[in-house]
Design a protein around this motif. Structure first.
Motif, PDB file in Angstrom:
ATOM      1  N   GLY A  72     -11.549 -63.953 -37.111  1.00 18.18           N
ATOM      2  CA  GLY A  72     -10.854 -62.804 -36.523  1.00 18.18           C
ATOM      3  C   GLY A  72     -11.801 -61.833 -35.857  1.00 18.18           C
ATOM      4  N   TYR A  73     -12.945 -62.335 -35.426  1.00 12.26           N
ATOM      5  CA  TYR A  73     -13.985 -61.444 -34.910  1.00 12.26           C
ATOM      6  C   TYR A  73     -13.545 -60.680 -33.674  1.00 12.26           C
ATOM      7  N   ILE A  74     -12.635 -61.256 -32.908  1.00 15.03           N
ATOM      8  CA  ILE A  74     -12.219 -60.613 -31.657  1.00 15.03           C
ATOM      9  C   ILE A  74     -11.512 -59.292 -31.935  1.00 15.03           C
ATOM     10  N   ALA A  75     -11.065 -59.069 -33.192  1.00 12.80           N
ATOM     11  CA  ALA A  75     -10.416 -57.802 -33.541  1.00 12.80           C
ATOM     12  C   ALA A  75     -11.373 -56.628 -33.355  1.00 12.80           C
ATOM     13  N   PHE A  76     -12.646 -56.818 -33.673  1.00 13.25           N
ATOM     14  CA  PHE A  76     -13.623 -55.734 -33.521  1.00 13.25           C
ATOM     15  C   PHE A  76     -13.890 -55.456 -32.046  1.00 13.25           C
ATOM     16  N   ARG A 140      -4.209 -57.232 -33.326  1.00 12.75           N
ATOM     17  CA  ARG A 140      -3.593 -57.435 -32.004  1.00 12.75           C
ATOM     18  C   ARG A 140      -2.122 -57.022 -32.005  1.00 12.75           C
ATOM     19  N   ILE A 141      -1.389 -57.372 -33.065  1.00 10.80           N
ATOM     20  CA  ILE A 141       0.034 -57.027 -33.143  1.00 10.80           C
ATOM     21  C   ILE A 141       0.220 -55.518 -33.253  1.00 10.80           C
ATOM     22  N   PHE A 142      -0.652 -54.861 -34.013  1.00 13.32           N
ATOM     23  CA  PHE A 142      -0.591 -53.400 -34.094  1.00 13.32           C
ATOM     24  C   PHE A 142      -0.800 -52.774 -32.723  1.00 13.32           C
ATOM     25  N   LEU A 143      -1.801 -53.231 -32.005  1.00 14.53           N
ATOM     26  CA  LEU A 143      -2.064 -52.692 -30.667  1.00 14.53           C
ATOM     27  C   LEU A 143      -0.884 -52.933 -29.738  1.00 14.53           C
ATOM     28  N   ASN A 144      -0.197 -54.041 -29.943  1.00 14.23           N
ATOM     29  CA  ASN A 144       0.936 -54.401 -29.100  1.00 14.23           C
ATOM     30  C   ASN A 144       2.175 -53.562 -29.391  1.00 14.23           C
ATOM     31  N   ASN A 145       2.236 -52.973 -30.595  1.00 13.60           N
ATOM     32  CA  ASN A 145       3.462 -52.266 -31.000  1.00 13.60           C
ATOM     33  C   ASN A 145       3.281 -50.771 -31.216  1.00 13.60           C
ATOM     34  N   LEU A 146       2.067 -50.267 -31.017  1.00  9.98           N
ATOM     35  CA  LEU A 146       1.843 -48.836 -31.205  1.00  9.98           C
ATOM     36  C   LEU A 146       2.212 -48.034 -29.946  1.00  9.98           C
ATOM     37  N   ASP A 147       3.414 -48.293 -29.439  1.00 12.99           N
ATOM     38  CA  ASP A 147       3.917 -47.508 -28.300  1.00 12.99           C
ATOM     39  C   ASP A 147       5.194 -46.766 -28.650  1.00 12.99           C
ATOM     40  N   HIS A 148       5.630 -46.861 -29.907  1.00  9.16           N
ATOM     41  CA  HIS A 148       6.778 -46.108 -30.378  1.00  9.16           C
ATOM     42  C   HIS A 148       6.693 -45.979 -31.898  1.00  9.16           C
ATOM     43  N   PRO A 149       7.209 -44.935 -32.508  1.00  9.33           N
ATOM     44  CA  PRO A 149       7.869 -43.784 -31.874  1.00  9.33           C
ATOM     45  C   PRO A 149       6.905 -42.871 -31.115  1.00  9.33           C
ATOM     46  N   ILE A 150       5.588 -42.989 -31.417  1.00  5.68           N
ATOM     47  CA  ILE A 150       4.584 -42.234 -30.666  1.00  5.68           C
ATOM     48  C   ILE A 150       3.774 -43.226 -29.849  1.00  5.68           C
ATOM     49  N   ASN A 151       3.678 -42.981 -28.555  1.00  4.76           N
ATOM     50  CA  ASN A 151       2.961 -43.909 -27.684  1.00  4.76           C
ATOM     51  C   ASN A 151       1.459 -43.662 -27.793  1.00  4.76           C
ATOM     52  N   ILE A 152       0.769 -44.579 -28.478  1.00  2.00           N
ATOM     53  CA  ILE A 152      -0.675 -44.463 -28.649  1.00  2.00           C
ATOM     54  C   ILE A 152      -1.406 -45.452 -27.743  1.00  2.00           C
ATOM     55  N   THR A 153      -1.040 -46.725 -27.846  1.00  2.00           N
ATOM     56  CA  THR A 153      -1.766 -47.767 -27.099  1.00  2.00           C
ATOM     57  C   THR A 153      -1.039 -48.228 -25.839  1.00  2.00           C
ATOM     58  N   ASN A 154       0.146 -47.666 -25.575  1.00  2.00           N
ATOM     59  CA  ASN A 154       0.954 -48.071 -24.418  1.00  2.00           C
ATOM     60  C   ASN A 154       1.477 -49.511 -24.561  1.00  2.00           C
ATOM     61  N   GLY A 155       1.364 -50.058 -25.761  1.00  3.92           N
ATOM     62  CA  GLY A 155       1.957 -51.351 -26.074  1.00  3.92           C
ATOM     63  C   GLY A 155       1.499 -52.483 -25.178  1.00  3.92           C
ATOM     64  N   PRO A 156       2.403 -53.427 -24.882  1.00  2.00           N
ATOM     65  CA  PRO A 156       2.025 -54.588 -24.061  1.00  2.00           C
ATOM     66  C   PRO A 156       1.690 -54.240 -22.618  1.00  2.00           C
ATOM     67  N   ARG A 157       2.053 -53.024 -22.182  1.00  2.00           N
ATOM     68  CA  ARG A 157       1.740 -52.619 -20.805  1.00  2.00           C
ATOM     69  C   ARG A 157       0.258 -52.328 -20.627  1.00  2.00           C
ATOM     70  N   PRO A 264      -3.309 -55.872 -25.025  1.00  2.00           N
ATOM     71  CA  PRO A 264      -3.515 -56.722 -26.216  1.00  2.00           C
ATOM     72  C   PRO A 264      -3.708 -58.196 -25.885  1.00  2.00           C
ATOM     73  N   GLU A 265      -3.236 -58.640 -24.742  1.00  2.00           N
ATOM     74  CA  GLU A 265      -3.359 -60.051 -24.378  1.00  2.00           C
ATOM     75  C   GLU A 265      -4.801 -60.459 -24.090  1.00  2.00           C
TER      76      GLU A 265
END
Length: 360
Positions: A72-76, A140-157, A264-265
């Motif tokens: 899982g090194y790519i997480a860092f 990766r999934i966290f980064l993909n979904n942290l766009d609601h309820p507060i938009n932090i990572t802008n999700g998949p965009r 995240p992709e």
């Protein structure tokens, strides 16, 4: 005759200096040679090859030195990239300078490394690989979904319009002409990355030859014996995870600055496997072998990408199979052959050589 000449040259007192001078000249001239022949495309590819060297050297600390299998090194890498993106983009309206964010990204990645290492101290082999694989996917999934309820990572965009590097008035996002030479953005990044990777190589060499490096190697060879000799295996493992993760965080920050867009992709499992393949193929535990593996696995797929289609059109007059399919088949075949005929890697460490030779 050639071997005798090489041995005589190695013993010459000026051999090291002449070799370093030739390498320095070649690396300095490389981006201009590539630009004249192929444009800036191959300079960009070279920049990403250097980023992979960062990642491979970081993973080599965990896998090659300490013997801890990390899938899982790519997480860092993702953590470092998003730290830079969030603090140097319009996402939060923050535009911190590059040299302030990069150490912060490395520190945050190191903390994540400790968070991964702490619960896995007693795991080895396949079990450790499964846990680290899951950790990489969780990030990766966290980064993909942290766009609601507060938009932090802008999700998949993803996050766009990330600030490029500015160092002492040098803006890496535009071209400059110095002494008749055109320094484009990719060429500027090449020299910055080259200086940074040289520093990382120096740190790796010092670590490997230090007391810490010898402790990691002892844990890799026999953890029970290392503990019996007074080595604090818990702290040493956590240090390996933290040090390896920090290099991934630095590479992630540089990736954000070069791309000026991340999502995240960019941090999928395939990337972790690719970096691990670089370490294994080059030679686990040997810094120079790992660098060679990273360079080969960065350039060979790109060379195949540019050659597969023209070869098909010349032989058959049209494309019979998609270039990407043939490229991956050839790439996979090359890896299989390497593992069959050079299982210790292209340039293995002395310890790995002895292991595969059946010596104690």
């Amino acid at each position: 005759m050639v071997d005798e000449w090489l041995n005589r040259w190695r013993k010459h007192p000026a051999a090291l200096g002449v070799g370093l001078a030739l390498i320095t000249i070649a690396l300095t001239a490389l981006p201009f040679v590539l630009t004249m022949q192929f444009g800036t495309t191959w300079v960009r590819i070279t920049n990403f090859a250097i980023l992979y060297i960062f990642l491979a050297l970081g993973l080599n600390i965990v896998v090659g030195f300490a013997g801890l299998l990390d899938l899982g090194y790519i997480a860092f890498y993702a953590v470092g990239a998003y730290v830079y993106a969030l603090l140097a983009s319009p996402q939060f309206g923050i535009h911190w300078p590059f040299w302030a964010i990069l150490p912060l990204g490395a520190a945050v990645a190191a903390i994540f490394g400790i968070l991964l290492g702490a619960p896995t101290l007693k795991l080895r082999g396949d079990y450790l690989a499964i846990v680290t694989l899951g950790f990489g996917e969780i990030v990766r999934i966290f980064l993909n979904n942290l766009d609601h309820p507060i938009n932090i990572t802008n999700g998949p965009r993803g996050i766009a319009r990330i600030d490029p590097v500015r160092v002492d008035g040098i803006y890496f996002g535009k071209s400059d002409t110095v002494l008749g030479l055109v320094f484009t953005g990719p060429i500027k990044y090449y020299y910055l990355l080259l200086v940074m990777v040289m520093l990382v190589i120096f740190l790796n060499v010092r670590l490997q030859n230090s007391r810490i490096g010898r402790a990691w190697e002892a844990i890799r060879e026999d953890e029970i014996a290392a503990r019996a000799m007074g080595i604090n295996t818990r702290d040493m493992k956590l240090l390996a995870f933290a040090m390896g993760a920090s290099f991934g965080g630095i590479a992630g920050g540089m990736f954000s600055a070069i791309q000026t867009f991340i999502s995240p992709e960019s941090f999928v499992l395939v990337e972790s496997i690719m970096v691990l393949a670089m370490v294994v193929l080059g030679g686990m535990g040997n810094i120079w072998g790992v660098i060679l593996g990273a360079v080969l696995l960065s350039f060979v797929p790109e060379i195949l990408r540019f050659t597969v289609q023209p070869v098909q059109e010349r032989l058959f007059g049209r494309m019979l199979v998609e270039p990407e399919v043939i490229r991956m088949l050839l790439f996979g075949l090359a890896l299989v052959l390497m593992m069959l005929y050079r299982p210790a890697g292209i340039w293995p460490s002395k310890t790995r050589k002895r292991e595969f030779a059946g010596q104690d």
